[in-house]
Design an enzyme around this catalytic site. Structure first.
Site, PDB file in Angstrom:
ATOM      1  CB  SER A 121      -3.106  19.492  14.015  1.00  0.00           C
ATOM      2  OG  SER A 121      -2.704  19.443  14.376  1.00  0.00           O
ATOM      3  CG  ASN A 192      -6.018  22.139  15.712  1.00  0.00           C
ATOM      4  OD1 ASN A 192      -5.692  23.263  15.541  1.00  0.00           O
ATOM      5  ND2 ASN A 192      -5.245  21.022  15.895  1.00  0.00           N
TER       6      ASN A 192
HETATM    7  N1  LIG Z   1       2.420  23.379  15.301  1.00  0.00           N
HETATM    8  C1  LIG Z   1       1.862  22.845  16.097  1.00  0.00           C
HETATM    9  O1  LIG Z   1       0.548  24.083  16.629  1.00  0.00           O
HETATM   10  C2  LIG Z   1       0.596  22.144  16.117  1.00  0.00           C
HETATM   11  C3  LIG Z   1       0.006  21.504  17.287  1.00  0.00           C
HETATM   12  C4  LIG Z   1      -0.315  20.198  17.609  1.00  0.00           C
HETATM   13  C5  LIG Z   1       0.178  18.835  16.568  1.00  0.00           C
HETATM   14  N2  LIG Z   1       0.616  19.313  15.280  1.00  0.00           N
HETATM   15  C6  LIG Z   1       0.783  18.258  14.084  1.00  0.00           C
HETATM   16  O2  LIG Z   1       2.258  17.845  14.528  1.00  0.00           O
HETATM   17  C7  LIG Z   1       2.502  17.363  12.960  1.00  0.00           C
HETATM   18  C8  LIG Z   1       3.955  18.268  13.166  1.00  0.00           C
HETATM   19  O3  LIG Z   1       3.415  20.064  13.476  1.00  0.00           O
HETATM   20  P1  LIG Z   1       4.846  21.293  13.449  1.00  0.00           P
HETATM   21  O4  LIG Z   1       4.064  21.609  13.538  1.00  0.00           O
HETATM   22  O5  LIG Z   1       6.096  20.895  14.404  1.00  0.00           O
HETATM   23  O6  LIG Z   1       5.676  20.618  11.350  1.00  0.00           O
HETATM   24  P2  LIG Z   1       7.183  21.518  11.713  1.00  0.00           P
HETATM   25  O7  LIG Z   1       7.112  22.009   9.892  1.00  0.00           O
HETATM   26  O8  LIG Z   1       7.549  22.498  12.912  1.00  0.00           O
HETATM   27  O9  LIG Z   1       8.442  20.166  11.579  1.00  0.00           O
HETATM   28  C9  LIG Z   1       7.816  18.901  11.057  1.00  0.00           C
HETATM   29  C10 LIG Z   1       9.317  17.974  11.145  1.00  0.00           C
HETATM   30  O10 LIG Z   1       9.186  16.909  10.326  1.00  0.00           O
HETATM   31  C11 LIG Z   1       9.761  16.420   9.684  1.00  0.00           C
HETATM   32  N3  LIG Z   1       9.536  16.093   8.726  1.00  0.00           N
HETATM   33  C12 LIG Z   1       8.842  15.660   7.663  1.00  0.00           C
HETATM   34  N4  LIG Z   1       8.197  14.768   6.937  1.00  0.00           N
HETATM   35  C13 LIG Z   1       9.167  13.701   7.552  1.00  0.00           C
HETATM   36  C14 LIG Z   1       9.880  12.226   6.702  1.00  0.00           C
HETATM   37  N5  LIG Z   1       8.062  11.413   6.328  1.00  0.00           N
HETATM   38  N6  LIG Z   1       9.839  11.303   7.931  1.00  0.00           N
HETATM   39  C15 LIG Z   1      10.857  12.090   8.522  1.00  0.00           C
HETATM   40  N7  LIG Z   1      11.156  13.048   9.419  1.00  0.00           N
HETATM   41  C16 LIG Z   1       9.897  14.259   8.368  1.00  0.00           C
HETATM   42  C17 LIG Z   1      10.497  17.529   9.034  1.00  0.00           C
HETATM   43  O11 LIG Z   1      11.246  17.258   8.798  1.00  0.00           O
HETATM   44  C18 LIG Z   1      10.307  18.044  10.422  1.00  0.00           C
HETATM   45  O12 LIG Z   1      11.054  18.935  10.920  1.00  0.00           O
HETATM   46  C19 LIG Z   1       1.622  17.540  12.077  1.00  0.00           C
HETATM   47  O13 LIG Z   1       0.862  16.428  12.711  1.00  0.00           O
HETATM   48  C20 LIG Z   1       0.962  18.737  12.879  1.00  0.00           C
HETATM   49  O14 LIG Z   1      -0.207  18.905  13.350  1.00  0.00           O
HETATM   50  C21 LIG Z   1       1.142  20.887  15.564  1.00  0.00           C
END
Ligand SMILES: NC(=O)c1ccc[n+]([C@@H]2O[C@H](COP(=O)([O-])OP(=O)(O)OC[C@H]3O[C@@H](n4cnc5c(N)ncnc54)[C@H](O)[C@@H]3O)[C@@H](O)[C@H]2O)c1
Length: 292
Positions: A121, A192
């Protein structure tokens, strides 16, 4: 390499990864969900089944389609299972070193033609790609939450991304029925850059006691015509994720509005992570996947 058939999703036990896997499989691609945590993968698989069951109940897909799409999806905690993917999309924690390490490992596992995409993001695509060994095949592919319902994808090339890799990734997003827009590799891209400071302003308004969370959301929905209130949205994003966004966004912008408000830190310390923990600015009965 002219065609993407099989897609790997890293962090697919998480909020975004689970939705991205749905987008890929629903469009007919084989989708391999990888996460380091088998518990989150199992939870995501259950939520995904529930999501498609609801879609059938609402008449949006047939039983046979549900079975077919679930048949295209698989889960693993073994990164090597992504070896034959043509595209790998990472949606793991918002942390530069963690993402760089993952792409470095994947570079040794995947075929030369495989494109790596980051759902970051706020981080730089060029920096995430740096040192991974295939900087020309790394693209930014920022989905919106919830990915299974929201069409927009912000697509950004890094400084070393080849035109060919960017075009292939762009074409894939269109093939899934999503709507890509091109942005520069700038902190926060389009959405963002505007949303992280704005959401923090709203949290600070709660902290200052301007109004109750429900009234703040109501004012913004009714007064500005937003479909969802910002506090409801932060609950959906995850308060822990909002902190990670601030921590990667603030140091590169030095915008004080992008620094995590104290109330946000207190709520996360208390385990009030939003919808996924059942309590954030509002309370929730279930963590079922949003929409169907
Ligand atoms: N939540 C949002 O609104 C949103 C929107 C767009 C983009 N994003 C981006 O998406 C990404 C994930 O965000 P999220 O909200 O889904 O997070 P989250 O915490 O819900 O999920 C992250 C997942 O990644 C896994 N993980 C972490 N490190 C790992 C690794 N080294 N290998 C494999 N799995 C691993 C964790 O176990 C977890 O299941 C981030 O980069 C975030 O900026 C989030």
């Amino acid at each position: 390499m002219t065609e993407i058939r099989k897609v790997g999703i890293c962090g697919a036990g998480g909020t975004m990864g689970a939705g991205i896997a749905i987008v890929a499989a629903r469009a007919g691609f084989e989708a391999v969900s990888y996460d380091q945590s088998s518990e989150t993968l199992a939870r995501a698989a259950k939520q995904t089944e529930g999501f498609f069951t609801k879609s059938v109940e609402r008449g949006k897909m047939s039983d046979a389609d549900r079975e077919a799409v679930l048949g295209r999806m698989s889960s693993t905690t073994d990164l090597a299972a992504l070896a034959d993917c043509d595209l790998v999309i990472e949606a793991i924690f918002e942390n530069l070193e963690v993402k760089q390490e993952l792409f470095g490992k994947l570079n040794n596992i995947c075929a030369d033609h495989t494109i790596f995409a980051s759902n970051t993001s706020t981080l730089s695509i060029t920096q995430i790609a740096s040192g991974c060994g295939r900087e020309d095949k790394v693209v930014g592919m920022h989905f919106c939450l919830p990915a299974q319902l929201m069409k927009l994808i912000e697509m950004s090339p890094g400084l070393n991304t080849s035109d060919e890799a960017f075009k292939l990734a762009w074409n894939w997003t269109e093939a899934t029925g999503q709507i890509p827009v091109k942005t520069q590799d700038k902190p926060g891209f389009i959405l963002n850059a505007l949303l992280v400071p704005f959401n923090n302003d709203v949290i600070r308004a709660v902290e200052a006691g301007v109004a109750d969370p429900a009234d703040i959301d109501k004012a913004i929905k009714v007064g500005l015509g937003y479909k969802m209130g910002p506090l409801e949205l932060i609950d959906l994003i995850g308060l822990d994720t909002q902190i990670r966004l601030c921590e990667s966004f603030y140091p590169v912008t030095l915008d004080p509005r992008a620094s995590a408000p104290p109330l946000l830190r207190r709520m996360v310390a208390a385990g009030h992570l939003g919808r996924k923990s059942g309590r954030g600015f509002f309370t929730y009965d279930s963590n079922a996947m949003f929409g169907a």
